[in-house]
Motif scaffolding. Structure first.
Motif, mmCIF file in Angstrom:
data_model
loop_
_atom_site.group_PDB
_atom_site.id
_atom_site.type_symbol
_atom_site.label_atom_id
_atom_site.label_comp_id
_atom_site.label_asym_id
_atom_site.label_seq_id
_atom_site.Cartn_x
_atom_site.Cartn_y
_atom_site.Cartn_z
ATOM 1 N N GLY A 91 0.791 -1.208 0.000
ATOM 2 C CA GLY A 91 0.000 0.000 0.000
ATOM 3 C C GLY A 91 0.826 1.262 0.000
ATOM 4 N N LEU A 92 2.109 1.152 0.362
ATOM 5 C CA LEU A 92 2.971 2.329 0.389
ATOM 6 C C LEU A 92 3.574 2.622 -0.986
ATOM 7 C CD1 LEU A 92 3.874 4.433 2.455
ATOM 8 C CD2 LEU A 92 5.839 3.008 2.983
ATOM 9 N N GLY A 93 3.576 1.615 -1.862
ATOM 10 C CA GLY A 93 4.020 1.826 -3.234
ATOM 11 C C GLY A 93 5.529 1.816 -3.415
ATOM 12 N N TYR A 94 5.952 1.893 -4.692
ATOM 13 C CA TYR A 94 7.371 1.900 -5.036
ATOM 14 C C TYR A 94 8.099 0.790 -4.279
ATOM 15 C CZ TYR A 94 6.082 6.462 -6.890
ATOM 16 O OH TYR A 94 5.463 7.470 -7.583
ATOM 17 N N TYR A 95 7.742 -0.443 -4.609
ATOM 18 C CA TYR A 95 8.135 -1.599 -3.791
ATOM 19 C C TYR A 95 9.617 -1.915 -3.847
ATOM 20 C CZ TYR A 95 3.188 -2.187 -3.056
ATOM 21 O OH TYR A 95 1.889 -1.967 -2.679
ATOM 22 N N ALA A 96 10.328 -1.373 -4.825
ATOM 23 C CA ALA A 96 11.778 -1.562 -4.827
ATOM 24 C C ALA A 96 12.395 -0.987 -3.560
ATOM 25 C CB ALA A 96 12.400 -0.906 -6.055
ATOM 26 N N ARG A 97 11.749 0.021 -2.976
ATOM 27 C CA ARG A 97 12.262 0.596 -1.729
ATOM 28 C C ARG A 97 12.262 -0.445 -0.608
ATOM 29 N NH1 ARG A 97 8.617 5.607 -0.462
ATOM 30 N NH2 ARG A 97 7.028 4.105 -1.102
ATOM 31 N N ALA A 98 11.207 -1.261 -0.550
ATOM 32 C CA ALA A 98 11.129 -2.281 0.501
ATOM 33 C C ALA A 98 12.207 -3.341 0.310
ATOM 34 C CB ALA A 98 9.745 -2.913 0.517
ATOM 35 N N ARG A 99 12.453 -3.725 -0.945
ATOM 36 C CA ARG A 99 13.500 -4.721 -1.194
ATOM 37 C C ARG A 99 14.872 -4.153 -0.826
ATOM 38 N NH1 ARG A 99 9.920 -5.372 -5.494
ATOM 39 N NH2 ARG A 99 11.150 -4.156 -6.962
ATOM 40 N N ASN A 100 15.095 -2.877 -1.170
ATOM 41 C CA ASN A 100 16.370 -2.257 -0.808
ATOM 42 C C ASN A 100 16.482 -2.045 0.694
ATOM 43 O OD1 ASN A 100 17.660 -2.035 -3.313
ATOM 44 N ND2 ASN A 100 16.520 -0.194 -3.841
ATOM 45 N N LEU A 101 15.351 -1.840 1.355
ATOM 46 C CA LEU A 101 15.348 -1.688 2.808
ATOM 47 C C LEU A 101 15.954 -2.924 3.464
ATOM 48 C CD1 LEU A 101 13.997 0.662 4.576
ATOM 49 C CD2 LEU A 101 12.239 -1.035 5.087
ATOM 50 N N LEU A 102 15.497 -4.088 3.023
ATOM 51 C CA LEU A 102 16.028 -5.338 3.562
ATOM 52 C C LEU A 102 17.500 -5.518 3.208
ATOM 53 C CD1 LEU A 102 13.106 -7.869 3.036
ATOM 54 C CD2 LEU A 102 14.339 -7.461 5.172
ATOM 55 N N LYS A 103 17.847 -5.262 1.954
ATOM 56 C CA LYS A 103 19.250 -5.400 1.541
ATOM 57 C C LYS A 103 20.151 -4.500 2.385
ATOM 58 C CE LYS A 103 18.215 -6.423 -3.331
ATOM 59 N NZ LYS A 103 18.298 -5.891 -4.720
ATOM 60 N N CYS A 104 19.706 -3.264 2.588
ATOM 61 C CA CYS A 104 20.513 -2.303 3.335
ATOM 62 C C CYS A 104 20.668 -2.738 4.785
ATOM 63 C CB CYS A 104 19.875 -0.917 3.245
ATOM 64 S SG CYS A 104 20.869 0.392 4.002
ATOM 65 N N ALA A 105 19.578 -3.155 5.413
ATOM 66 C CA ALA A 105 19.650 -3.587 6.811
ATOM 67 C C ALA A 105 20.628 -4.738 6.968
ATOM 68 C CB ALA A 105 18.258 -3.993 7.298
ATOM 69 N N ARG A 106 20.608 -5.671 6.011
ATOM 70 C CA ARG A 106 21.492 -6.826 6.101
ATOM 71 C C ARG A 106 22.954 -6.447 5.892
ATOM 72 N NH1 ARG A 106 16.861 -10.347 2.964
ATOM 73 N NH2 ARG A 106 15.647 -10.784 4.849
ATOM 74 N N VAL A 107 23.212 -5.476 5.015
ATOM 75 C CA VAL A 107 24.584 -5.003 4.831
ATOM 76 C C VAL A 107 25.061 -4.278 6.084
ATOM 77 C CG1 VAL A 107 26.053 -3.404 3.538
ATOM 78 C CG2 VAL A 107 24.435 -4.868 2.320
ATOM 79 N N VAL A 108 24.195 -3.439 6.669
ATOM 80 C CA VAL A 108 24.570 -2.703 7.868
ATOM 81 C C VAL A 108 24.920 -3.670 9.002
ATOM 82 C CG1 VAL A 108 23.693 -1.173 9.692
ATOM 83 C CG2 VAL A 108 23.300 -0.606 7.290
ATOM 84 N N VAL A 109 24.162 -4.738 9.155
ATOM 85 C CA VAL A 109 24.436 -5.718 10.202
ATOM 86 C C VAL A 109 25.706 -6.505 9.895
ATOM 87 C CG1 VAL A 109 23.592 -7.849 11.266
ATOM 88 C CG2 VAL A 109 22.049 -5.900 10.980
#
Length: 358
Positions: A91-109
């Motif tokens: 519902g928030l749209g622009y779903y590539a942002r959600a996929r990058n959110l996960l990728k980024c969190a995993r890189v940060v960890v």
């Protein structure tokens, strides 16, 4: 006189006056620290900035609260299931942002011990973080002097210096002008004050110039035409695509599929469709032979690069028959928990409430 010369010429009290106004009138937002009271939680700043890309503050608030309740830090988000995060994002749209959110969190960890790097240069190495987001995080979360320019800041600065070159060609001029008035101290508060000014007083239409703390220095106000800034190059008309979406129901359940891991709405649960894309109309062939009935209702949706008009076909699936294709039967009573993208949620609501459903 160039934008940079203009900025240098008039920069004197701009930051001081704007920050004084912000100290009194700053918006209260769940990801912010109060003015001049330290830095906000870097995880909150990062999460909110990703969510706010091409999305309004009003739309983001509830999603931010949900995400921080379920996944309160980078470690929790990095350990989340992809499907759960995509469903929460629905519902928030622009779903590539959600996929990058996960990728980024995993890189940060994995690479930064669960903590965001503090410099723009390091932040730019992370998935989903571009120049604006890197600058915003560096300034707001870590107090770095960074030049933060979003759409609101573009509007404020274009008016402040009467920059007549149309967007996007004017972006370097706007950034240079913003750089010249960004203070060394409280750069994060200054950036947020500029955003607030653009979101409120310096609105797209009918800006409230008498209430503006920067009216004393604003060239557009002096010229009497603030609404003409920023100038914009006319946009090309969006392509119009058509297609079909299919509602398959059996015993209080609807058939859902998982979209491809690449492309539009990648990895999301959805209703079956006829493979429409941004470049091609759907082929019109249902996912399986059945007694299909086309509804009189259609669903329209606007994506970034094209508009889509969908017909809806419905059918009842025989008990005991083989399933239509790869997918899952989802209970109608809990369809709101499937995390359907807005387009397919619209189609589902139309199918359930049309009065023509089989």
């Amino acid at each position: 006189m160039s934008a940079v010369q203009h900025a240098t010429h008039k920069s004197g009290d701009i930051a001081a006056r704007l920050l004084a106004h912000y100290d009194v009138h700053a918006r209260t937002l769940p990801w912010r620290a109060p003015p001049d009271q330290g830095f906000a939680n870097p995880y909150h700043v990062w999460l909110s900035e990703i969510m706010l890309q091409q999305t309004t503050v009003a739309a983001v608030g509830a999603y931010f609260q949900k995400f921080t309740h379920i996944w309160p830090d980078f470690a929790a988000l990095a350990a989340a299931q992809d499907a759960d995060v995509m469903a929460a994002w629905a519902g928030l749209g622009y779903y590539a942002r959600a996929r990058n959110l996960l990728k980024c969190a995993r890189v940060v960890v994995a690479e930064y011990d669960g903590r965001l790097p503090q410099t723009e240069a390091e932040l730019l190495k992370l998935p989903g973080i571009g120049p604006y987001t890197a600058a915003a995080i560096a300034a707001i979360a870590f107090g770095q002097r960074a030049v933060v320019v979003d759409a609101n800041v573009e509007r404020v600065v274009s008016r402040l210096f009467a920059i007549s070159t149309p967007l996007p060609q004017s972006k370097p001029l706007i950034r240079a002008a913003t750089d010249s008035i960004t203070p060394d101290g409280r750069a994060g508060d200054f950036a947020q004050a500029m955003m607030d000014l653009g979101a409120g007083i310096c609105s797209v239409r009918a800006p409230s110039c008498p209430a503006c703390p920067l009216a004393f220095a604003c060239d557009a106000k002096y010229l009497g035409n603030p609404e003409v800034y920023p100038a914009k190059t006319p946009k090309a008309a969006k392509a119009q695509r058509t297609g079909n979406v299919y509602w398959i129901e059996r015993d209080g359940h609807v058939w859902l599929v998982r979209r491809s891991d690449k492309g539009l709405l990648a990895g999301m649960r959805a209703l079956p469709d006829d493979q429409w894309t941004a470049r091609l109309d759907g082929h019109g062939t249902p996912p399986a032979p059945a007694n299909w009935q086309k509804l009189s209702l259609q669903v329209s949706h606007v994506f970034t690069h094209f508009s889509l008009l969908l017909d809806i076909a419905v059918t009842s699936w025989p008990a005991g028959a083989d399933d239509p294709e790869d997918g899952e039967w989802w209970p109608l009573k809990s369809l709101d928990k499937a995390g359907l993208p807005t387009l397919f949620r619209k189609a589902s609501e139309a199918a359930m409430h049309a009065g023509e459903r089989i």
